[in-house]
Every structure is written in C-alpha cells, then in structure tokens.
Design an enzyme around this catalytic site. Structure first.
Site, PDB file in Angstrom:
ATOM      1  N   GLU A   1       2.376 -19.414  17.732  1.00  0.00           N
ATOM      2  CA  GLU A   1       2.081 -20.893  16.021  1.00  0.00           C
ATOM      3  C   GLU A   1       3.438 -21.247  14.867  1.00  0.00           C
ATOM      4  O   GLU A   1       4.192 -20.589  15.054  1.00  0.00           O
ATOM      5  CB  GLU A   1       1.236 -19.679  15.314  1.00  0.00           C
TER       6      GLU A   1
ATOM      7  N   TYR B   1      -9.498 -22.754   0.840  1.00  0.00           N
ATOM      8  CA  TYR B   1      -9.351 -21.995   1.884  1.00  0.00           C
ATOM      9  C   TYR B   1     -10.844 -21.444   1.696  1.00  0.00           C
ATOM     10  O   TYR B   1     -10.582 -20.117   0.843  1.00  0.00           O
ATOM     11  CB  TYR B   1      -7.853 -21.014   1.888  1.00  0.00           C
TER      12      TYR B   1
ATOM     13  N   ARG C   1       3.835 -16.323  14.152  1.00  0.00           N
ATOM     14  CA  ARG C   1       4.339 -15.465  14.788  1.00  0.00           C
ATOM     15  C   ARG C   1       3.596 -16.080  16.361  1.00  0.00           C
ATOM     16  O   ARG C   1       3.222 -16.993  16.973  1.00  0.00           O
ATOM     17  CB  ARG C   1       2.499 -14.722  14.157  1.00  0.00           C
TER      18      ARG C   1
ATOM     19  N   ASP D   1     -12.807 -18.357   4.489  1.00  0.00           N
ATOM     20  CA  ASP D   1     -12.453 -17.421   5.083  1.00  0.00           C
ATOM     21  C   ASP D   1     -14.016 -17.492   6.046  1.00  0.00           C
ATOM     22  O   ASP D   1     -14.447 -18.355   5.105  1.00  0.00           O
ATOM     23  CB  ASP D   1     -12.253 -15.915   4.750  1.00  0.00           C
TER      24      ASP D   1
ATOM     25  N   ARG E   1       0.958  -0.876  -0.209  1.00  0.00           N
ATOM     26  CA  ARG E   1      -0.004  -0.393   0.132  1.00  0.00           C
ATOM     27  C   ARG E   1       1.177   0.775  -0.112  1.00  0.00           C
ATOM     28  O   ARG E   1       1.283   1.119   0.658  1.00  0.00           O
ATOM     29  CB  ARG E   1      -1.165  -0.187   1.148  1.00  0.00           C
TER      30      ARG E   1
HETATM   31  P1  FDA Z   1     -14.825 -26.131   9.296  1.00  0.00           P
HETATM   32  O1  FDA Z   1     -13.118 -26.806   9.597  1.00  0.00           O
HETATM   33  O2  FDA Z   1     -14.822 -24.996  10.533  1.00  0.00           O
HETATM   34  O3  FDA Z   1     -15.585 -26.991  10.291  1.00  0.00           O
HETATM   35  C1  FDA Z   1     -16.323 -29.070   9.826  1.00  0.00           C
HETATM   36  C2  FDA Z   1     -16.487 -29.463  10.790  1.00  0.00           C
HETATM   37  O4  FDA Z   1     -16.332 -30.807  10.410  1.00  0.00           O
HETATM   38  C3  FDA Z   1     -15.006 -29.724  11.867  1.00  0.00           C
HETATM   39  O5  FDA Z   1     -15.991 -29.341  12.992  1.00  0.00           O
HETATM   40  C4  FDA Z   1     -14.836 -31.323  11.820  1.00  0.00           C
HETATM   41  O6  FDA Z   1     -14.903 -31.757  12.773  1.00  0.00           O
HETATM   42  C5  FDA Z   1     -16.176 -31.613  11.146  1.00  0.00           C
HETATM   43  N1  FDA Z   1     -16.034 -32.928  10.556  1.00  0.00           N
HETATM   44  C6  FDA Z   1     -15.076 -33.570   9.598  1.00  0.00           C
HETATM   45  N2  FDA Z   1     -15.070 -34.409   9.553  1.00  0.00           N
HETATM   46  C7  FDA Z   1     -16.112 -35.108  10.368  1.00  0.00           C
HETATM   47  C8  FDA Z   1     -16.799 -36.269  10.402  1.00  0.00           C
HETATM   48  N3  FDA Z   1     -16.323 -37.861  10.148  1.00  0.00           N
HETATM   49  N4  FDA Z   1     -17.766 -36.831  10.833  1.00  0.00           N
HETATM   50  C9  FDA Z   1     -18.547 -35.260  11.873  1.00  0.00           C
HETATM   51  N5  FDA Z   1     -18.175 -33.989  11.609  1.00  0.00           N
HETATM   52  C10 FDA Z   1     -16.969 -34.108  11.164  1.00  0.00           C
HETATM   53  N6  FDA Z   1     -11.236 -16.851   8.640  1.00  0.00           N
HETATM   54  C11 FDA Z   1     -11.475 -15.506   9.044  1.00  0.00           C
HETATM   55  O7  FDA Z   1     -12.395 -15.266   8.079  1.00  0.00           O
HETATM   56  N7  FDA Z   1     -10.575 -14.798   9.759  1.00  0.00           N
HETATM   57  C12 FDA Z   1      -9.645 -14.991   9.906  1.00  0.00           C
HETATM   58  O8  FDA Z   1      -8.548 -15.525  10.741  1.00  0.00           O
HETATM   59  C13 FDA Z   1      -9.627 -16.442  10.110  1.00  0.00           C
HETATM   60  N8  FDA Z   1      -8.529 -17.308  10.428  1.00  0.00           N
HETATM   61  C14 FDA Z   1      -8.124 -18.401  10.616  1.00  0.00           C
HETATM   62  C15 FDA Z   1      -6.943 -19.583  10.841  1.00  0.00           C
HETATM   63  C16 FDA Z   1      -6.658 -20.776  10.696  1.00  0.00           C
HETATM   64  C17 FDA Z   1      -5.641 -20.647  11.342  1.00  0.00           C
HETATM   65  C18 FDA Z   1      -7.431 -21.729  10.073  1.00  0.00           C
HETATM   66  C19 FDA Z   1      -7.094 -22.819   9.238  1.00  0.00           C
HETATM   67  C20 FDA Z   1      -8.538 -20.787   9.146  1.00  0.00           C
HETATM   68  C21 FDA Z   1      -9.031 -19.401   9.752  1.00  0.00           C
HETATM   69  N9  FDA Z   1     -10.122 -19.164   8.929  1.00  0.00           N
HETATM   70  C22 FDA Z   1     -10.808 -17.310   9.074  1.00  0.00           C
HETATM   71  C23 FDA Z   1     -11.306 -19.735   8.596  1.00  0.00           C
HETATM   72  C24 FDA Z   1     -11.704 -20.563   9.525  1.00  0.00           C
HETATM   73  O9  FDA Z   1     -12.192 -21.607   9.520  1.00  0.00           O
HETATM   74  C25 FDA Z   1     -13.067 -21.365   7.912  1.00  0.00           C
HETATM   75  O10 FDA Z   1     -13.861 -20.314   7.051  1.00  0.00           O
HETATM   76  C26 FDA Z   1     -14.343 -21.830   8.475  1.00  0.00           C
HETATM   77  O11 FDA Z   1     -13.861 -22.713   9.559  1.00  0.00           O
HETATM   78  C27 FDA Z   1     -14.811 -22.820   7.560  1.00  0.00           C
HETATM   79  O12 FDA Z   1     -15.905 -23.531   8.002  1.00  0.00           O
HETATM   80  P2  FDA Z   1     -16.409 -25.101   7.505  1.00  0.00           P
HETATM   81  O13 FDA Z   1     -17.937 -25.116   8.286  1.00  0.00           O
HETATM   82  O14 FDA Z   1     -16.127 -24.879   6.484  1.00  0.00           O
HETATM   83  O15 FDA Z   1     -15.096 -25.634   7.840  1.00  0.00           O
END
Ligand code: FDA
Length: 386
Positions: free
Chosen positions: A314, A362, A290, A364, A180
């Site tokens: 982390e 990925y 971080r 958000d 920026r």
């Molecule tokens: P998510 O992974 O949250 O949920 C899936 C669920 O399915 C889990 O609870 C899992 O246990 C369950 N599951 C899997 N297999 C299963 C099975 N066989 N039986 C039953 N349950 C099962 N976003 C943002 O907007 N701002 C941010 O600052 C961040 N920061 C961030 C940091 C880090 C380290 C990560 C990895 C991710 C972020 N995110 C983020 C992204 C955010 O975490 C993401 O958008 C959501 O988790 C997505 O939601 P989902 O429901 O798709 O997956």
C-alpha cells in the site's frame, strides 16, 4: 408507473443500509444506482482465482464496533468469525507490535519496565516540550509520546502517508497517539469484531435481496443518458446521495481534497509470506506504508492454497482528479468549501446527503451503518410512514 419511491445513489454500506431499511420498514420500491460494476462500495472483496484467497480490493476492511444496534443489524445478514486484528511494524529491520504497548516499549528500550515505570519514562521524554503548545505535527508527536518512540514509529510513517515532512503538517492532524501500558496488542478494543464468515460480497449482496429493491450497477447518477439520473429525478423523487459532495454541486465552491492509495497486488509462490495479516513499515526509506497478506484474515479457511499467497503493498499519495478518494484532507480551504456545500445542500430538501463521500468525512463501516440508520429514523421515517 415504475418510478421508485426512493432513489439511493451509491451502493456502499451507507446506501445499502438505507435501501434495506426503507424497503423493509415502509414496503416502498427503492432503486439503488451505482457507478461501479459491483455493489459494496469500498468494502467490496473478490476471490483471487489462483489461490482462492479473498482479497479486499479497496484496502483491508476489518469489522469492529461497540454499538449494540449496529452489531445486531449486521448479524441479520452474515455471521462473523472470531478474527481479532493485530498489526506489527518494521523499524530499522526489527519487528515490533502495534499500536505502541508495553511490549513495544520494552522491546524498543531493551527493558523490563512495569506499567508505572514506562508511564513515567515516557512522561519525562514528552516533557522535552516544557509545556509549549506544539506548532506542527512533529512537535505534537513529541509532546504526546516523547521523541524516541515518536521518531521510531510515527514520524516516517506519517511523512509517507502525507508525502510531507511532519514539520510542515498542522499539529491538529494527530490529537492523540494511543499508548497502552499493558501487553494488550489488539488493534481494536471494541466489544464486537470479526470478519464476515462467507466474505464481504455475500454479506453486502444479502442486504439488498428484497423484492422491493432494484440495483443498477454501471450507472452514473450524473449521466443524463441513463434513465435514473439527477436531472430527471431530483424534485420528483426523494434521493439519498452518497457520492462526492462537491460533485453534486458541479464543484461550484471548488474541489474538496482527498488522499488516495495505490495498491500493488502480487501472488507469490510461498505458503506464508509474513506470518501475519498486516505489517507496517515505519521507516521513510521504504516507499510503501504497509503490506497486507490476505490469507491471515481467514485462518479457518482450509481451502486456501497452501503453496501460494496474495500480498498487497500500500502506497499513499494526494488524489488527482481521476483517483479514488480515500481519506479527506480537511485543510482550511476544504473546510470553507464544505461549509458552502452544506449551505447548498440545506436548500435541497428532497436530497439527503450521507456516507463518507456525501458528507466528506472518514467513517468506519459501523459508523456508516449507524449514520444510515439514523437518517432513516430521523428524516426518512417522517417522509414514508404517513
Ligand atoms: P463507499 O465509498 O463505500 O460507497 C459509496 C459508493 O457510491 C461507491 O460505491 C461509489 O462508486 C458510489 N458512487 C459515487 N458517486 C456515484 C455516482 N455519481 N453515481 C453512482 N454511484 C456513485 N472501515 C472499517 O470499519 N474497517 C476497516 O478496516 C476499514 N478499512 C478501510 C480502508 C480504506 C483504505 C478505506 C478508504 C476505508 C476503510 N474503511 C474501513 C471505511 C469503509 O470503507 C467505509 O466505512 C465505507 O466505505 C463507507 O461506506 P459509504 O457507503 O459511505 O461509502
């Protein structure tokens, strides 16, 4: 007959949004199956008991969006604070603002460049590549922002994230590096940003407070000893599946690869450890990428301990079979397997794959919610509105 009208696998933001919408719009019984002991997926948070500080267990989560519809939707379940995210980075013992902005540039070069001057200097530094197409991530970084800034702020951090020398990483990993040419150091430039006033858990729980929704935690969809499992349900009841895409098909086309994170949480007897919520460590010599300090996400919470604080270091690495999958790697081999799984998924008309694990991308939080809303509009509506 207590067979639900829809089964949602995974209680992350994608699954919760689908469950909430289907129960509310069509007045249908929805069962949510979650293998962890809590709902919320990776957005889950909990209170650290000694300090009263809210800790994001699966990494820091900051809500931000430009999407009006998503913003209106989430505000039905929680209010948001006016928190704006700012990140700093340590390079060679000096702290700089991130992402790279005019403040970072002037501090780094010990200069007082105007936006135009900074633009032309960075342009000259990037011209080192003489228009050659970058063949690896290292060259890509130089081509985008010039060698001095790339080597100071991006090279070591990226090497730590990928546990790989950037010369051995494909250029395609970074398509752009935001710079920026002003002093705006906000991490996100979305119109709406903030943190849930009463915390993530309260927000996520209120999404499924509906008489038509039942939530079954500690229940793995692949465990055939559980009443709600793949073998007994698929074909009988529509299923929205948000678990790992490859696992649904018993990894028949190979395992999709992920990076994972290790978090090291500590309670320190100091009121304020680093003065801000996130401090990046750009240099390769520091093993973590971080440090988060959670109290700074909620400066308005007067009840937080003033004598102690919670920090979390982390570390990034390749995920093994037992690790939490966090970021999809997306290698050529992964892309091939992904295509195979997409073909297999197309042959399962009653199973809808969604979310970050279920589509291997990925997302958000706002993207997971937006894509769940589209699944309801575009596919489930046809099924349930008749
Ligand atoms: P998510 O992974 O949250 O949920 C899936 C669920 O399915 C889990 O609870 C899992 O246990 C369950 N599951 C899997 N297999 C299963 C099975 N066989 N039986 C039953 N349950 C099962 N976003 C943002 O907007 N701002 C941010 O600052 C961040 N920061 C961030 C940091 C880090 C380290 C990560 C990895 C991710 C972020 N995110 C983020 C992204 C955010 O975490 C993401 O958008 C959501 O988790 C997505 O939601 P989902 O429901 O798709 O997956």
């Amino acid at each position: 007959n207590n067979t639900p009208g829809l089964v949602v696998v995974g209680a992350g933001l994608f699954g919760l949004t689908v469950a909430q919408q289907v129960a509310e719009r069509y007045n249908i019984d929805v069962a949510v199956v979650e293998r962890r002991s809590h709902i919320g997926g990776n957005a889950y948070s909990e209170t650290e008991p000694r300090t009263g500080i809210e800790v994001h267990r699966y990494g820091a989560h900051l809500f931000h969006t430009d999407n009006e519809r998503v913003w209106r939707y989430v505000n039905q379940f929680t209010g948001f604070t006016d928190y704006e995210h700012h990140v700093h980075t340590v390079h060679q013992g000096v702290v700089y603002p991130m992402p790279i902005n005019l403040g970072t540039i002037n501090q780094f070069f010990g200069a007082a460049y105007s936006p135009q001057q900074a633009r032309s200097i960075i342009g000259e530094q990037a011209a080192e590549m003489h228009g050659r197409t970058p063949t690896n991530l290292d060259e890509q970084g130089v081509a985008l922002i010039g060698r001095p800034l790339y080597e100071a702020f991006i090279r070591g951090y990226t090497a730590k994230q990928w546990q790989t020398d950037p010369r051995d990483l494909p250029a395609s990993i970074i398509r752009r590096l935001p710079v920026r040419y002003n002093y705006d150091s906000r991490y996100f430039d979305d119109a709406y940003q903030g943190l849930p006033v009463d915390g993530y858990s309260a927000w996520l729980a209120s999404m499924v407070e509906h008489p038509r929704i039942s939530v079954h935690v500690d229940t793995d969809f692949f465990d055939s000893t559980q009443p709600l499992n793949r073998d007994s349900l698929v074909g009988r009841v529509p299923v929205v599946y948000t678990g790992p895409f490859d696992q649904y098909f018993d990894h028949s086309a190979g395992r999709l690869s992920w990076r994972t994170l290790d978090f090291e949480q500590e309670v320190l007897d100091v009121g304020d450890f680093q003065g801000t919520s996130v401090m990046n460590y750009a240099d390769i010599e520091v093993p973590y990428t971080r440090i988060h300090e959670f109290r700074h996400f909620h400066p308005e919470r007067t009840w937080y301990s003033k004598k102690s604080t919670v920090i979390m270091k982390e570390y990034s690495r390749w995920a093994g079979l037992e690790d939490e999958p966090y970021y999809p790697v997306g290698s050529p081999k992964d892309r091939q397997a992904l295509q195979r799984y997409r073909d297999l998924a197309a042959a399962q008309p009653q199973v809808f794959f969604g979310g970050r694990l279920g589509t291997y991308q990925y997302l958000d939080m706002h993207m997971a919610i937006a894509s769940a809303l589209s699944l309801v509009d575009n596919s489930l509506d046809e099924l349930f509105s008749g």
